[in-house]
Write a protein that holds these residues in place. Sequence first.
Motif, PDB file in Angstrom:
ATOM      1  N   SER A   1      45.997  47.197  57.914  1.00 21.63           N
ATOM      2  CA  SER A   1      44.571  47.278  57.604  1.00 21.63           C
ATOM      3  C   SER A   1      43.737  47.434  58.876  1.00 21.63           C
ATOM      4  O   SER A   1      42.805  48.250  58.936  1.00 21.63           O
ATOM      5  CB  SER A   1      44.137  46.026  56.839  1.00 21.63           C
ATOM      6  OG  SER A   1      42.746  46.001  56.651  1.00 21.63           O
TER       7      SER A   1
ATOM      8  N   MET B   1      38.198  41.065  58.792  1.00 23.68           N
ATOM      9  CA  MET B   1      38.544  40.759  57.401  1.00 23.68           C
ATOM     10  C   MET B   1      39.975  41.163  57.062  1.00 23.68           C
ATOM     11  O   MET B   1      40.524  40.763  56.024  1.00 23.68           O
ATOM     12  CB  MET B   1      37.560  41.450  56.455  1.00 23.68           C
ATOM     13  CG  MET B   1      36.180  40.768  56.441  1.00 23.68           C
ATOM     14  SD  MET B   1      34.859  41.824  55.792  1.00 23.68           S
ATOM     15  CE  MET B   1      35.412  42.092  54.121  1.00 23.68           C
ATOM     16  N   SER B   2      40.620  41.940  57.934  1.00 21.59           N
ATOM     17  CA  SER B   2      42.028  42.293  57.725  1.00 21.59           C
ATOM     18  C   SER B   2      42.926  41.060  57.749  1.00 21.59           C
ATOM     19  O   SER B   2      44.040  41.085  57.210  1.00 21.59           O
ATOM     20  CB  SER B   2      42.494  43.279  58.807  1.00 21.59           C
ATOM     21  OG  SER B   2      41.738  44.472  58.766  1.00 21.59           O
TER      22      SER B   2
ATOM     23  N   ARG C   1      41.706  43.972  46.309  1.00 16.93           N
ATOM     24  CA  ARG C   1      40.300  43.548  46.288  1.00 16.93           C
ATOM     25  C   ARG C   1      39.779  43.336  47.703  1.00 16.93           C
ATOM     26  O   ARG C   1      38.635  43.712  48.015  1.00 16.93           O
ATOM     27  CB  ARG C   1      40.151  42.267  45.468  1.00 16.93           C
ATOM     28  CG  ARG C   1      40.500  42.438  43.984  1.00 16.93           C
ATOM     29  CD  ARG C   1      40.347  41.116  43.236  1.00 16.93           C
ATOM     30  NE  ARG C   1      40.656  41.263  41.823  1.00 16.93           N
ATOM     31  CZ  ARG C   1      41.858  41.198  41.299  1.00 16.93           C
ATOM     32  NH1 ARG C   1      42.909  40.985  42.098  1.00 16.93           N
ATOM     33  NH2 ARG C   1      42.057  41.338  40.003  1.00 16.93           N
ATOM     34  N   VAL C   2      40.620  42.747  48.547  1.00 16.21           N
ATOM     35  CA  VAL C   2      40.234  42.585  49.954  1.00 16.21           C
ATOM     36  C   VAL C   2      40.117  43.952  50.621  1.00 16.21           C
ATOM     37  O   VAL C   2      39.207  44.182  51.433  1.00 16.21           O
ATOM     38  CB  VAL C   2      41.265  41.698  50.694  1.00 16.21           C
ATOM     39  CG1 VAL C   2      40.929  41.607  52.175  1.00 16.21           C
ATOM     40  CG2 VAL C   2      41.300  40.313  50.086  1.00 16.21           C
TER      41      VAL C   2
ATOM     42  N   TYR D   1      33.300  37.084  49.370  1.00 17.16           N
ATOM     43  CA  TYR D   1      34.388  37.310  48.412  1.00 17.16           C
ATOM     44  C   TYR D   1      35.716  37.590  49.112  1.00 17.16           C
ATOM     45  O   TYR D   1      36.786  37.261  48.577  1.00 17.16           O
ATOM     46  CB  TYR D   1      34.042  38.476  47.491  1.00 17.16           C
ATOM     47  CG  TYR D   1      35.108  38.745  46.456  1.00 17.16           C
ATOM     48  CD1 TYR D   1      35.264  37.898  45.366  1.00 17.16           C
ATOM     49  CD2 TYR D   1      35.974  39.826  46.583  1.00 17.16           C
ATOM     50  CE1 TYR D   1      36.249  38.120  44.418  1.00 17.16           C
ATOM     51  CE2 TYR D   1      36.961  40.057  45.638  1.00 17.16           C
ATOM     52  CZ  TYR D   1      37.106  39.211  44.559  1.00 17.16           C
ATOM     53  OH  TYR D   1      38.085  39.435  43.632  1.00 17.16           O
ATOM     54  N   SER D   2      35.652  38.141  50.312  1.00 18.15           N
ATOM     55  CA  SER D   2      36.900  38.461  51.022  1.00 18.15           C
ATOM     56  C   SER D   2      37.712  37.214  51.339  1.00 18.15           C
ATOM     57  O   SER D   2      38.928  37.287  51.512  1.00 18.15           O
ATOM     58  CB  SER D   2      36.589  39.222  52.321  1.00 18.15           C
ATOM     59  OG  SER D   2      35.955  38.375  53.273  1.00 18.15           O
TER      60      SER D   2
ATOM     61  N   ARG E   1      42.656  38.534  56.074  1.00 18.42           N
ATOM     62  CA  ARG E   1      42.750  37.904  54.748  1.00 18.42           C
ATOM     63  C   ARG E   1      44.070  38.242  54.051  1.00 18.42           C
ATOM     64  O   ARG E   1      44.472  37.538  53.125  1.00 18.42           O
ATOM     65  CB  ARG E   1      41.601  38.344  53.845  1.00 18.42           C
ATOM     66  CG  ARG E   1      40.220  38.252  54.459  1.00 18.42           C
ATOM     67  CD  ARG E   1      39.745  36.827  54.669  1.00 18.42           C
ATOM     68  NE  ARG E   1      38.328  36.838  54.985  1.00 18.42           N
ATOM     69  CZ  ARG E   1      37.816  36.915  56.204  1.00 18.42           C
ATOM     70  NH1 ARG E   1      38.644  36.948  57.245  1.00 18.42           N
ATOM     71  NH2 ARG E   1      36.521  36.954  56.397  1.00 18.42           N
TER      72      ARG E   1
ATOM     73  N   CYS F   1      36.803  45.440  49.843  1.00 18.58           N
ATOM     74  CA  CYS F   1      35.748  44.784  50.634  1.00 18.58           C
ATOM     75  C   CYS F   1      35.730  45.332  52.059  1.00 18.58           C
ATOM     76  O   CYS F   1      34.652  45.608  52.622  1.00 18.58           O
ATOM     77  CB  CYS F   1      35.963  43.271  50.651  1.00 18.58           C
ATOM     78  SG  CYS F   1      35.737  42.456  49.055  1.00 18.58           S
ATOM     79  N   ILE F   2      36.902  45.502  52.654  1.00 20.81           N
ATOM     80  CA  ILE F   2      36.983  46.019  54.025  1.00 20.81           C
ATOM     81  C   ILE F   2      36.449  47.442  54.091  1.00 20.81           C
ATOM     82  O   ILE F   2      35.665  47.783  54.996  1.00 20.81           O
ATOM     83  CB  ILE F   2      38.450  45.955  54.516  1.00 20.81           C
ATOM     84  CG1 ILE F   2      38.896  44.497  54.654  1.00 20.81           C
ATOM     85  CG2 ILE F   2      38.617  46.691  55.837  1.00 20.81           C
ATOM     86  CD1 ILE F   2      40.377  44.332  54.945  1.00 20.81           C
TER      87      ILE F   2
ATOM     88  N   LEU G   1      30.265  40.731  49.764  1.00 17.38           N
ATOM     89  CA  LEU G   1      31.575  41.267  50.128  1.00 17.38           C
ATOM     90  C   LEU G   1      32.273  40.369  51.146  1.00 17.38           C
ATOM     91  O   LEU G   1      33.478  40.104  51.052  1.00 17.38           O
ATOM     92  CB  LEU G   1      31.423  42.678  50.700  1.00 17.38           C
ATOM     93  CG  LEU G   1      30.930  43.758  49.729  1.00 17.38           C
ATOM     94  CD1 LEU G   1      30.646  45.052  50.495  1.00 17.38           C
ATOM     95  CD2 LEU G   1      31.957  44.004  48.630  1.00 17.38           C
ATOM     96  N   TYR G   2      31.511  39.886  52.101  1.00 14.25           N
ATOM     97  CA  TYR G   2      32.056  39.033  53.154  1.00 14.25           C
ATOM     98  C   TYR G   2      32.564  37.714  52.569  1.00 14.25           C
ATOM     99  O   TYR G   2      33.679  37.254  52.882  1.00 14.25           O
ATOM    100  CB  TYR G   2      30.971  38.788  54.197  1.00 14.25           C
ATOM    101  CG  TYR G   2      31.373  37.870  55.324  1.00 14.25           C
ATOM    102  CD1 TYR G   2      32.380  38.227  56.216  1.00 14.25           C
ATOM    103  CD2 TYR G   2      30.732  36.654  55.514  1.00 14.25           C
ATOM    104  CE1 TYR G   2      32.736  37.388  57.262  1.00 14.25           C
ATOM    105  CE2 TYR G   2      31.078  35.809  56.559  1.00 14.25           C
ATOM    106  CZ  TYR G   2      32.076  36.183  57.427  1.00 14.25           C
ATOM    107  OH  TYR G   2      32.430  35.344  58.468  1.00 14.25           O
TER     108      TYR G   2
END
Length: 389
Positions: free
Chosen positions: A132, A119-120, A87-88, A79-80, A122, A91-92, A76-77
């Motif tokens: 996010s 990850m926000s 999709r992001v 792919y983000s 992204r 993952c978050i 997940l990390y």
Amino acid sequence: MDDISLERFKNKDDLMSAFSKIQALWSGPWIPPQYGKAPFFWMLSFGIFAWPYFYKLPSATELLMVGLSILVFLPLYIYSFWGKGWRVALCIAAVAGLGIAWAPYNFGGSSFVIFAATMSSRFEEKRHAYLSLFCVLAGTAIISYFLKLQTYFWIPAVIFSIPSALGAIIGERLQRANSKLFRKQEEIEHLASLAERERIARDLHDLLGHTLSVITLKAELARKLYDRDAEACKKEIADIEQTARQALSEVREAVLGYRDTGLAHELRGAQNALESAGVQFESEVDDTVLPAAVENIIALALREAVTNIIRHSDAKHCHFSVVGKGASVQVKIADDGSIGTEKGEEIKKGNGLIGMSERVRALDGDLQVECKDGLTIRFSLPLHLASAA
């Protein structure tokens, strides 16, 4: 039987395609190159997650769950960094869910929430990134309140997420701005190279077009004089040799970017070329001090005009004048050739006249072409702008 064999081949191709994609993913970069090694360094923050196990031994079940959580988190990390949009967001949500799921058993689960908050960054749009981050922080606080999770979990999760996420969002936006700037710079360099190619094309056209026309004219004259006047023929051949050597030298200078034809030199060349073509040449140049850029443009314009007269006109006279008027210089090149003798006739601009016009406009000048009793080219150039350039 054939259908079964065909289906097997299709399945085999699908398997090979899937295998090649997995192989490309495994062998390629896991993190986009612009991030460098920093994303792997950030994973050291999982030391918070492992901290409780320094003073108490985990059970086998707990170790298994830790391993499974890491195996779920890593894809997940990674792919983000490649995903976009919803999709992001998935993952978050999944990473934040891992942290909340660990909260009752290990307060170090707050590190998952911190990763979810960072990850926000992204999201490409700023408002989506901050929305996010707000959702992660608000969701963690609300769930911690209703589930009565220990403060050792939600306080670090909320407090440390704010600077980490803000730093990541600002860093991402700065990186994207730099990337756009680099693309713009590459575009500018590309346009500059195109402009330079056009300039070289114009200069070579003016240089070689004129010189080759003179060589052709003199070669035709030498052929006609071969049987009638050997001495005159030798003179024309010598002139051809001298003109070719001069052209070679000028081409070398043009390629090196140092070509700056002087007006006096060009006047002598025009006199020689036109006399060989049987055209009477008259020039009127006053004592106005011309900046180098202006003198070069006038010289190139004269060269192009002489080339056009030799190639396309049966003119008998050509008049050239350069007169300074205040802060500008007026240039006139006129001939009495067949071009433009008919009333209302329009001249088709070729590469030479187009290049001449572009050079004049580059110094904020004005060029006019008149077709009446021959061809007349007039243009004016401001002296002060040329000096500043």
